[in-house]
Structure formats: structure tokens, C-alpha cells
Write a protein that holds these residues in place. Structure first.
Motif, short mmCIF file in Angstrom:
data_model
loop_
_atom_site.label_atom_id
_atom_site.label_comp_id
_atom_site.label_asym_id
_atom_site.label_seq_id
_atom_site.Cartn_x
_atom_site.Cartn_y
_atom_site.Cartn_z
N TYR A 269 0.38 -0.67 -0.29
CA TYR A 269 0.16 -0.01 0.27
C TYR A 269 1.21 1.34 -0.18
O TYR A 269 0.93 2.12 -0.53
CB TYR A 269 -0.69 0.00 0.93
CG TYR A 269 -1.86 -1.57 0.97
CD1 TYR A 269 -2.68 -1.46 0.27
CD2 TYR A 269 -1.47 -2.09 1.68
CE1 TYR A 269 -3.88 -1.29 -0.05
CE2 TYR A 269 -2.54 -2.91 1.68
CZ TYR A 269 -3.96 -3.34 1.11
OH TYR A 269 -5.08 -3.79 0.73
N ARG A 270 1.59 1.04 0.87
CA ARG A 270 2.99 2.07 1.13
C ARG A 270 4.17 2.61 -0.04
O ARG A 270 4.14 3.46 0.09
CB ARG A 270 3.10 2.57 2.44
CG ARG A 270 1.49 3.29 2.97
CD ARG A 270 1.48 4.54 2.89
NE ARG A 270 0.29 4.29 3.40
CZ ARG A 270 -1.33 4.16 3.29
NH1 ARG A 270 -1.11 3.81 2.18
NH2 ARG A 270 -1.78 4.64 4.54
N GLY A 271 4.25 1.54 -0.06
CA GLY A 271 5.94 1.26 -0.90
C GLY A 271 6.39 2.39 -2.11
O GLY A 271 4.72 2.54 -2.72
N GLU A 272 7.10 2.78 -3.01
CA GLU A 272 7.37 3.25 -4.17
C GLU A 272 6.49 3.19 -4.93
O GLU A 272 6.15 1.64 -5.40
CB GLU A 272 8.65 3.73 -3.97
CG GLU A 272 8.93 4.72 -4.09
CD GLU A 272 10.70 4.47 -4.18
OE1 GLU A 272 11.55 4.72 -5.64
OE2 GLU A 272 11.61 4.68 -3.18
N LYS A 273 5.95 3.71 -5.70
CA LYS A 273 5.81 2.99 -7.21
C LYS A 273 6.34 2.57 -8.04
O LYS A 273 7.55 3.22 -8.70
CB LYS A 273 4.92 4.29 -7.78
CG LYS A 273 3.67 5.49 -7.55
CD LYS A 273 2.30 5.15 -8.23
CE LYS A 273 1.14 5.59 -8.01
NZ LYS A 273 0.79 4.83 -6.59
N ALA A 274 6.56 1.63 -8.61
CA ALA A 274 7.06 1.46 -9.04
C ALA A 274 6.77 0.83 -10.71
O ALA A 274 5.59 1.27 -11.10
CB ALA A 274 7.20 -0.74 -9.12
N ASP A 275 7.65 0.65 -11.58
CA ASP A 275 7.96 0.09 -13.16
C ASP A 275 7.37 -0.16 -13.12
O ASP A 275 6.68 -0.65 -12.67
CB ASP A 275 9.37 0.80 -13.67
CG ASP A 275 10.09 1.82 -13.13
OD1 ASP A 275 9.89 3.03 -13.02
OD2 ASP A 275 11.23 1.66 -13.49
N GLU A 276 6.55 -0.01 -14.79
CA GLU A 276 5.74 -1.18 -15.30
C GLU A 276 6.07 -2.61 -15.44
O GLU A 276 5.66 -3.32 -14.67
CB GLU A 276 5.41 -1.11 -16.64
CG GLU A 276 4.45 0.39 -16.92
CD GLU A 276 2.97 0.35 -16.83
OE1 GLU A 276 2.87 -0.31 -17.63
OE2 GLU A 276 2.34 0.44 -15.39
N ASN A 277 7.72 -2.67 -15.99
CA ASN A 277 8.45 -3.92 -15.58
C ASN A 277 10.51 -3.69 -15.12
O ASN A 277 10.78 -3.50 -15.72
CB ASN A 277 8.53 -4.19 -17.47
CG ASN A 277 9.30 -5.66 -17.75
OD1 ASN A 277 9.89 -6.06 -16.42
ND2 ASN A 277 9.65 -5.60 -19.03
N PRO A 278 9.96 -3.48 -13.96
CA PRO A 278 11.43 -2.96 -12.94
C PRO A 278 12.52 -3.87 -13.37
O PRO A 278 13.25 -3.52 -13.13
CB PRO A 278 10.72 -3.12 -11.28
CG PRO A 278 9.73 -4.21 -11.53
CD PRO A 278 8.74 -3.89 -12.77
N TRP A 279 12.29 -5.24 -12.96
CA TRP A 279 12.80 -5.88 -13.54
C TRP A 279 13.47 -6.58 -14.48
O TRP A 279 14.90 -6.92 -15.10
CB TRP A 279 12.94 -7.12 -12.85
CG TRP A 279 11.94 -7.60 -11.15
CD1 TRP A 279 10.68 -8.47 -11.32
CD2 TRP A 279 12.54 -6.99 -10.08
NE1 TRP A 279 10.57 -7.78 -10.25
CE2 TRP A 279 11.47 -7.53 -9.41
CE3 TRP A 279 14.04 -6.39 -9.68
CZ2 TRP A 279 11.72 -6.87 -8.27
CZ3 TRP A 279 14.19 -5.93 -8.67
CH2 TRP A 279 12.57 -6.42 -7.72
N GLY A 280 12.45 -6.10 -16.37
CA GLY A 280 13.03 -6.24 -16.98
C GLY A 280 13.14 -7.32 -17.93
O GLY A 280 13.88 -7.97 -18.26
N ALA A 281 12.24 -7.92 -17.28
CA ALA A 281 11.87 -9.12 -17.48
C ALA A 281 11.34 -9.40 -18.90
O ALA A 281 10.44 -8.31 -19.26
CB ALA A 281 11.03 -10.05 -16.12
N ARG A 282 11.20 -10.27 -19.44
CA ARG A 282 10.65 -10.85 -20.89
C ARG A 282 9.37 -11.70 -20.67
O ARG A 282 8.31 -11.58 -22.23
CB ARG A 282 11.56 -11.04 -21.96
CG ARG A 282 12.90 -10.32 -22.46
CD ARG A 282 14.05 -11.63 -22.77
NE ARG A 282 13.83 -12.26 -24.16
CZ ARG A 282 13.76 -12.00 -24.76
NH1 ARG A 282 14.32 -10.62 -25.68
NH2 ARG A 282 13.26 -12.82 -26.32
N THR A 283 8.60 -12.21 -20.01
CA THR A 283 7.71 -13.03 -19.75
C THR A 283 6.77 -12.63 -19.54
O THR A 283 7.07 -10.93 -19.82
CB THR A 283 7.60 -13.87 -18.78
OG1 THR A 283 8.22 -13.08 -17.31
CG2 THR A 283 8.66 -15.20 -18.41
#
Lengths: 287, 603
Positions: free
Chosen positions: B545-559
């Protein structure tokens, strides 16, 4: 190539240290009981040797895999301040590595199955053969909720007890023993649907055998050292299969003694039994 | 009224009505209000009424009679407290229910460890109460956490996303099945109302036959929980076979989907077997039948139990092995090493797992059966090792980001290695004669299940948190928690091996005094471990609920699950994805996963 050599060298050093500690453990304790802590029977010795053998290999395998994982995690990590990027090597297959791994694990597992498993079982089965159990002492063991009852049919002892009246198992050292194991309650022999599975276990003897209602099981072994529950609490009969509320209390003292002491104990038991039967004025299994 | 409330109410009413109705049929003066038969009938009625109450009436029962489906899901967070056909809602419901089971059974474990600090009874009134606690702990952990969290939870949420579909094949099946989890957990946890049961999680006969009636809630609870897992397995197997997006060929199927497919097949094969066994046991008690006591065959029950019981441990751990190889290529930015070998490993583990069950009975079976079962038991370590082969090959010369998910995966590999190698000793029959039914065994399987599966589940929770919630955890506190539970876990269960070798047997709240010091240290470490899991739960809750907003694909994963926005939108993929490349190919020249022309194709 340098990384491979580094892994190999670290494994040799760290693995060598671990093996040194392992061998020290194996050679520790009374009679080199090592990881078993206290072993006083022939079957226990078979298990102990298998354990020692597997332990040395397991430690080496463990160290190899852990060194490979830890080395990769440290050596190939993205360091502080570096930007994550694609790995320079994108190798998806290495026939040598895969081949060595698969063949190695098959060879090791086959080895472990042949020795110590199959060879150890040969020794266990041989110890159960009649020709290796001449002049065996027969001990009838009745397991009930929740008590071990020992009787010695060769000596007419119906229920061996100590001076406080608790069940006790006395064995002469270095003489084969034939345990005849039944899940049976002499005091309630009409309620066979309530008999449950117990497991006859003497930790210091390194062996247990399940006692199953409706079946008679045999276990042959040779106690190899003079000892008793007072000397080491691993020398005790302990139920090892959950059998209801009294399960933790289902234990009995064990004494492994010289043949002379055993003969004296037999006379004492006979005397004790005669006096009890005289008191009660009956001869039966109400004890 | 919230559907969950309605379900509970209907269930309670149905229980009392059907319990009373059963007594009306059997009106003997001696019958207590709750007899074995009436409780069983009442329980089945309660289960059906409860499932109708949570939404099954409108969504499942009405359509079955040709009426229209009038079910409307509540908006917002309230939809999580009712029947839902959205695989993401169902997945989160599964994770929460499973985490609830982990909490209940974990608290019971803490009570057990407190008891074991002394060699005499303290907080348990009797040894039977302690054994009931052991049974509740084991049953809830195995049937609602170990076999459920990754399959029902992560599987339902992630598999449709990973194979590029918007829905599962049988969404109503999973929608109903998740509600059996809290129902089953409650059933088992309430067994003390009927007197508890002393058999532990295995329900060994003939002891179960002479046990108090709490054993009924053990049978019935497991029937509910295994039915839940069976329904999930049907749904996910079908979904993986028939709903893969164009281009997600078998050769491209993600590792985690392979893991879920293989365990779902195991579930489909073996769950009916254990359910029939428990129904036989139920009949044995109610009729009775004398199947498994001294007049029948006591050892038969052991075979029937372990015939399922050993494949079950692979149901637990195969998804964990798959998660390792799902996360490591992403974090190492390196192509997955020897993927076909890793997949074959999962498949062969699945096949061999049905051939090893009697190694739980070496002190019980015929000598002629010992060698073959020890053979297959030792051989199953070969395909299991393939997961390590692929993981280490992937790590080698990678560019590894050692963050919380990576750290937890590496720790899981370390722990499971110990779990596997200690199994080698158990597979050796002469050694097994000594360490069977001692704390060695308890240490061994806690290393595989907590060390392997729970650590991997935590890794998965951190890895997919941005997907679930769109927010990021705190890297420092994540690592801090990982190291905390790693040390506490090894301090706790490493001791179990030594305790076992020194003669500490299972199921004993009362034990010889020489084992006290070792047990005290083990208990203290166990409390620290329990606190560590609470820490992770709190951290994940906060980050959600309170964590930083993450990128759409923070790990650069391909799946594929990362090829749509995070958190996952209501409709997974607004246009069906078309896959044109391998999910695990990294490197600067790796081709894009999605087919560039997919927009025009979708039209």
C-alpha cells in the motif's frame, strides 16, 4: 577458465576443511560412534559405517554446490554504483558441464545404492539368518498402550521387572538376541481392534522395527558393549511410532551385562516371580 | 450482506439443521446431540450451503438449472470477500487464505516449541493435547499452505498472465474452490471441539480408529482442502493446454507454467487416491468396517497414505524449483541455461515421484521391498538436481543483481540442498532404521518445505509484488528480513538433525532430560524465525500500500506478465499478445518477445 580454476581451488580448500571437521566428528565419541553418538550393537555399527561413508560424500557435494552458487553470486554480481546490463556471455548450453553433471550424479547415486545401501542391507540380512543366531536369547516383546513387556520363555520369566516393578530389558553382551515383537495387550486380550502400531527402538542399538497388530515380527541383533540406561540414556527402549497419548512415556530401561551377571539376574527374576505368584496364589498372566 | 458473511451464516444454519435431522432419523435415547454420523452429515451440508452462500447459488447453482447467472461481484476491495471469476482475485484470495493457514499453524508450532523447552508438560494439559497440536500444525501446513500457496495462489494469478490469456478455462471452478481453503482450515483447527486427534498429520491406522472424534474433522478438513486443490489442478492444466497465446509453444512455455503444469498433473493423479482413502477411513469409523485394524490390514493404510503422501512433497517443491529458474535469468540478465534439461527434470520428478512412497515404511515393509524403493528414492535426486544444473549454469558469468528476490532464491537453493542431502541418509535402509521417526526426519522435511518452498514463495512475493500492487518493497528491509529468517531457520532446523541422531523421537512433549539444552536453543531460534516471518508479512503489507511506485517492468523481464501494465489491469491484455521469441533469451541482440506487427494482426 580463471573462474573455473578459482571455484576448484576454493572448493578444495573449503571442502578440505569441511572434510577435516567431518572426519574429526566421525572419529569422536565412545567406540568411534561419531555421528551416532553411542552405538552398542552389530546392526547399529552397519548403519554407522553407512552414515560415515555418506557423510563424507555429502559434505563434499554440498561444498561444491555451495561454492559454485556463492562464487557466482559474489563474482558476477552487479556492484554498487554499476548499472545493470545484459550479461556479456549468453551461453545457453555447455555440453561438458551438463554431461559431467548428469553422468556424475548418475554414477554417484548408483554408487550410493550399491554401497552402502545394498552392501549394508546384505550385512543386515545376514545378521538375521538362523546360522548366525545359534544359541540366541529369545525375548518376547509385547507392545501395548503404553508399556513394553519383556518375557524370556527360555528361562520361564513371564515379565521382567526391576525392583520397583517397572519393565526392564536385560541382555547378555555379545550373545545374539531374537526379539519376537507383537502388538498385544496381555491384560485385554479380547480387544484386538484397539491394538495400534508401535515401533521397537533402542537408540544406542541403531535400529528400530515396527510392531504391527495382527503380525509377529522378528529382529535379531547382538549387543556389543556392556552398558545400561544409567550409563547413557540412548540405551533405552523407546516407542518410535505415535501410538496415542501415552506414546512419550512408552519406554523401558535396558541393561547389557556380562553372561555371569545375566545368569544371576535370571535367578533373581525367578525368585521375584515365584514370590509374587505365591503372594497372589495364582499362576497366570495377570501380572 | 457480504457474500462471505452469508456463506458462514448459511453454513452454520445448515450444520445445525442437518445435524438435528440426522438425530431425528436415529432417535435413540443414548444419542448425544453431536454423534459421529450427525456431525459428518451436518458438515457436508454446511460445506454446500457455505459454497452457495458465498455466491455459488447465483453463479453456479442457478445456471445449472437453466436459470440466468444473477451474480454481481461487489466493487473495490469487497470483491475479495465473495465469489469471483477473475483469476487475479482468486489468486490473491488463495494467497490470503493460505497465509492465514500459515499463521494459524505457525502459532501452533510456536506453542509446540515452547512446550519442548522443558522435558515435562507445561502449556499443554496432556500429551494428547500436544499430539493434537502436532496434527493440526502438520495438516494445515501441508494441505493449505505447502500444496496451496504456490499452486492455488501464484498459479491462479500468474499462469494466465504468463501464457498470455485474459481468463482461465473454468473460472467458476477456481472461484468456488478457493473458498474451500478457509473452510478446510477451520474444520481442522476446530477438531479439538470433538476431542482432537493424536495421530499427527498422517492419521495412521489403527490408532485413528480408537482415537476421539476429532479425527472426523481431520478427515473432513482434508477432503475440503484436497477438493480445492483438485479443482485448481483441473482448471490450470486445461488453461495451460488450451489457452496459450499464439507463439507460446511448448518450447517457449515459461518455467513457472511448466512447474504448475507438472504439479497439476500430479494433483490430478494422486488427490483422488487420498480422497478415496479418507472416505474409506470415514466409513471405517461410521460403520465400522474393520479395514485397517488388526482384523483387517493396518499396513494397508500406510501404503494408501504414502502412495499419495510422497508425490505430495513434490507437489510442494516442484513450483519452487521452477521459481528459481524463473527469477535467476531475469536478475542475471542471462539466458536460461539448459532449459530443456530443467524442464525434463520437472517432468521426471513428476514421473518418478509415484515410485518412492514405501521409503516412509522401511521399518515396516518386507525386506524384498526395501532395495527397489531405496533405489528409486536415490535416483529421484538426479532429475531434482537438474534444477540446480540450470540455475548454476544461468548464474555463471551472469550480471547478477543481488536483490531481495535473488537472495531468497539463493537461500532457498542452499536450504533445499541440505534438505536433499539429508534425504540421502534416509534413503539408505540401515541408516533409516536409526533415524526414521526421529527429529532427523522432521529436520529433513522442514528443510525441503520451509527452506525450499517457503523461501521460494517469499522470493516470488517480492519478485512479483510490483505486478500485484504496482509498488516496490524496500530493498534494505527486504534483505534484512531475508538474512534474518535464513539464520533463524538454519539455527532452528539444523539442530533437528543433531537432536535426531542423539535419540530425540517425534511426537513427544515429554522426553529424556539429556536433550533439554539442545531443545532450548532450538526453541529460541524457532521463536526468532516465527518473528522473522511476521516481519516479512508486515513489510510486504506495507510495501503493497505504501511502497514506492514501481515501473511497469522493474526487472526488465521478458515473460508475458510483464508485457502488460503493473498493477495488472482488469483485462490482462487489451490486445492478445503474439509471441515471436524465447522468454529467457537475454543479451543485447535478443529479439523482442512480442511480434512487432501484433496491432495489425489483432484486427
Amino acid at each position: 577458465m580463471g573462474d573455473l580454476v578459482a571455484v576448484f581451488v576454493i572448493w578444495l580448500v573449503a571442502g578440505g576443511l569441511a572434510e577435516w571437521a567431518t572426519v574429526s566428528w566421525i572419529n569422536s565419541g565412545p567406540w568411534d560412534s561419531g555421528p551416532y553418538f553411542y552405538v552398542a550393537s552389530n546392526l547399529g555399527t552397519v548403519g554407522l559405517h553407512a552414515f560415515d561413508f555418506l557423510l563424507e560424500f555429502a559434505v563434499a557435494i554440498f561444498m561444491l554446490v555451495v561454492v559454485m552458487i556463492a562464487y557466482s553470486a559474489v563474482r558476477f554480481r552487479v556492484r554498487r554504483g554499476e548499472r545493470p546490463s545484459q550479461a556479456p556471455s549468453q551461453s545457453r548450453y555447455n555440453g561438458t558441464f551438463v554431461g559431467v553433471w548428469i553422468v556424475g550424479s548418475i554414477v554417484l547415486n548408483l554408487l550410493f545404492w550399491i554401497h552402502p545401501t545394498a552392501s549394508g542391507l546384505e550385512a543386515v540380512y545376514a545378521a538375521q539368518l538362523p546360522q548366525n543366531n545359534k544359541n540366541a536369547l529369545i525375548v518376547d516383546v509385547a507392545a501395548r498402550q503404553w508399556e513394553w513387556i519383556f518375557s524370556y520363555p527360555q528361562y520361564g520369566i513371564q515379565q521382567a521387572v526391576n525392583n520397583q516393578g517397572f519393565d526392564a530389558l536385560w541382555l547378555p553382551v555379545n550373545r545374539p538376541v531374537e526379539f519376537v515383537l507383537k502388538s498385544y495387550d496381555p491384560a485385554h486380550n479380547y480387544e484386538n481392534i484397539d491394538y495400534v502400531i508401535h515401533s521397537f527402538w533402542i537408540p544406542a542399538f541403531g535400529v528400530k522395527e515396527d510392531v504391527v497388530p495382527g503380525q509377529t515380527r522378528y529382529l535379531y541383533l547382538i549387543p556389543t558393549h556392556i552398558t545400561s540406561t544409567k550409563t547413557n540414556e540412548m540405551v533405552r527402549v523407546q516407542c518410535a511410532e505415535v501410538c496415542g497419548g501415552g506414546h512419550p512415556y512408552m519406554e523401558a530401561d535396558v541393561h547389557v551385562v556380562t553372561p555371569q551377571a545375566f545368569a544371576a539376574w535370571v535367578q533373581h527374576q525367578k525368585h521375584l516371580q515365584a514370590s509374587i505368584l505365591n503372594l497372589e496364589g495364582i499362576v497366570g498372566d495377570e501380572s | 450482506m457480504a457474500p462471505a458473511m452469508r456463506g458462514v451464516l448459511w453454513g452454520l444454519v445448515a450444520f445445525f439443521v442437518f445435524n438435528a435431522a440426522t438425530l431425528a432419523v436415529d432417535p435413540s435415547a443414548e444419542s448425544p446431540y453431536a454423534s459421529q454420523v450427525s456431525v459428518t452429515v451436518g458438515w457436508f451440508a454446511a460445506m454446500i450451503a457455505y459454497l452457495l452462500g458465498i455466491g455459488g447459488l447465483e453463479a453456479v447453482a442457478r445456471p445449472m438449472f437453466g436459470l440466468s447467472d444473477t451474480w454481481r461481484e461487489a466493487p473495490g476491495w469487497r470483491r475479495y470477500f465473495g465469489f469471483s471469476t477473475d483469476h487475479k482475485v482468486v489468486g490473491l484470495q488463495y494467497m490470503l487464505a493460505s497465509a492465514g493457514g500459515f499463521l494459524v499453524a505457525g502459532l501452533v508450532a510456536m506453542a509446540m516449541r515452547y512446550q519442548l523447552m522443558t522435558p515435562y508438560l507445561t502449556i499443554f494439559g496432556s500429551t494428547s493435547d500436544y499430539l493434537t497440536a502436532v496434527g493440526i500444525h502438520g495438516t494445515i501446513m501441508m494441505f493449505s499452505v505447502a500444496t496451496v500457496f504456490m499452486v492455488g495462489g501464484l498459479g491462479n494469478y500468474l499462469v494466465p498472465l504468463m501464457i498470455g490469456t485474459n481468463r482461465t478455462v473454468f473460472p467458476k471452478l477456481s472461484g468456488l474452490s478457493v473458498w474451500l481453503v478457509p473452510f478446510g482450515i477451520l474444520t481442522v483447527a476446530l477438531s479439538p471441539l470433538l476431542g482432537g486427534f493424536t495421530t499427527g498429520w498422517r492419521g495412521y491406522q489403527p490408532l485413528a480408529g480408537s482415537d476421539t472424534n476429532g479425527i472426523l474433522f481431520y478427515y473432513l478438513g482434508i477432503v475440503a482442502l484436497t477438493t480445492s486443490s483438485f479443482m485448481v489442478a483441473l482448471n490450470l492444466t486445461t488453461t495451460i493446454i488450451f489457452r496459450r497465446a499464439p507463439g507460446v509453444t511448448w518450447n517457449r512455455l515459461p518455467m513457472f507454467a511448466w512447474g504448475i503444469l507438472t504439479v497439476s498433473l500430479l494433483n490430478l493423479i494422486w488427490l483422488p487416491e487420498i480422497q478415496i482413502t479418507y472416505l474409506m477411513n470415514l466409513a471405517e469409523r461410521l460403520v465400522p468396517l474393520n479395514l485397517f485394524n488388526a482384523n483387517g490390514s493396518p499396513a494397508m493404510y500406510l501404503d494408501l497414505f504414502w502412495l499419495f503422501g510422497h508425490p505430495e512433497v513434490y507437489i510442494v517443491v516442484v513450483p519452487a524449483l521452477a521459481v528459481w529458474n524463473e527469477i535467476l535469468p531475469v536478475m542475471g540478465k542471462k539466458s536460461l541455461f539448459a532449459r530443456p534439461v530443467a524442464v525434463l527434470g520437472l517432468v521426471f520428478v513428476m514421473l518418478l515421484s509415484g515410485l518412492v512412497w514405501a521409503h516412509h515404511m522401511f521399518t515396516n515393509i518386507r525386506a524384498t521391498e526395501q532395495l527397489p524403493f531405496s533405489f528409486f528414492t536415490e535416483m529421484i535426486s538426479i532429475p531434482t538436481g537438474f534444477a540446480y544444473l540450470a540455475a548454476i549454469g544461468t548464474l555463471w558469468r551472469s550480471r547478477l543483481q543481488v536483490n531481495t528476490p535473488t537472495l531468497l532464491v539463493l537461500m532457498s537453493m542452499f536450504n533445499f540442498l541440505i534438505g536433499g542431502l539429508t534425504g540421502l541418509f534416509l534413503a539408505d535402509v540401515p541408516i533409516n532404521y536409526q533415524i526414521h521417526n526421529t527429529f532427523w526426519v522432521v529436520g529433513h522435511f522442514h528443510y525441503t518445505i520451509i527452506g525450499g518452498m517457503v523461501f521460494s514463495s517469499l522470493a516470488a512475493m517480492y519478485y512479483w509484488l510490483p505486478k500485484f500492487s504496482g509498488r516496490m518493497f524496500n530493498e534494505f528491509w527486504g534483505k534484512f528480513g531475508a538474512i534474518w529468517i535464513f539464520i533463524a531457520f538454519n539455527a532452528t532446523f539444523g539442530n533437528f538433525f543433531v537432536l535426531g541422531l542423539r535419540g530425540m523421537n517425534r511426537w513427544v512433549p515429554v522426553y529424556p532430560g539429556y536433550l533439554v539444552p539442545e531443545n532450548v536453543w532450538t526453541s529460541i531460534a524457532a521463536f526468532v524465525l516465527g518473528a522473522g516471518f511476521l516481519f516479512h508479512a508486515a513489510h510486504l503489507w506495507w510495501a503493497w500500500y505504501r511502497g514506492e511506485k514501481a515501473d511497469e517492468n522493474p526487472w526488465g523481464a521478458r515473460t508475458l506478465e510483464w508485457q502488460t501494465s503493473s498493477p495488472t489491469p482488469e483485462v490482462n491484455f487489451s490486445r492478445p499478445p503474439i509471441v515471436a521469441a524465447n522468454f529467457y533469451s537475454y543479451g543485447d541482440d535478443a529479439p523482442p518477445v512480442l511480434w512487432a506487427g501484433d496491432a495489425s494482426h489483432a484486427d
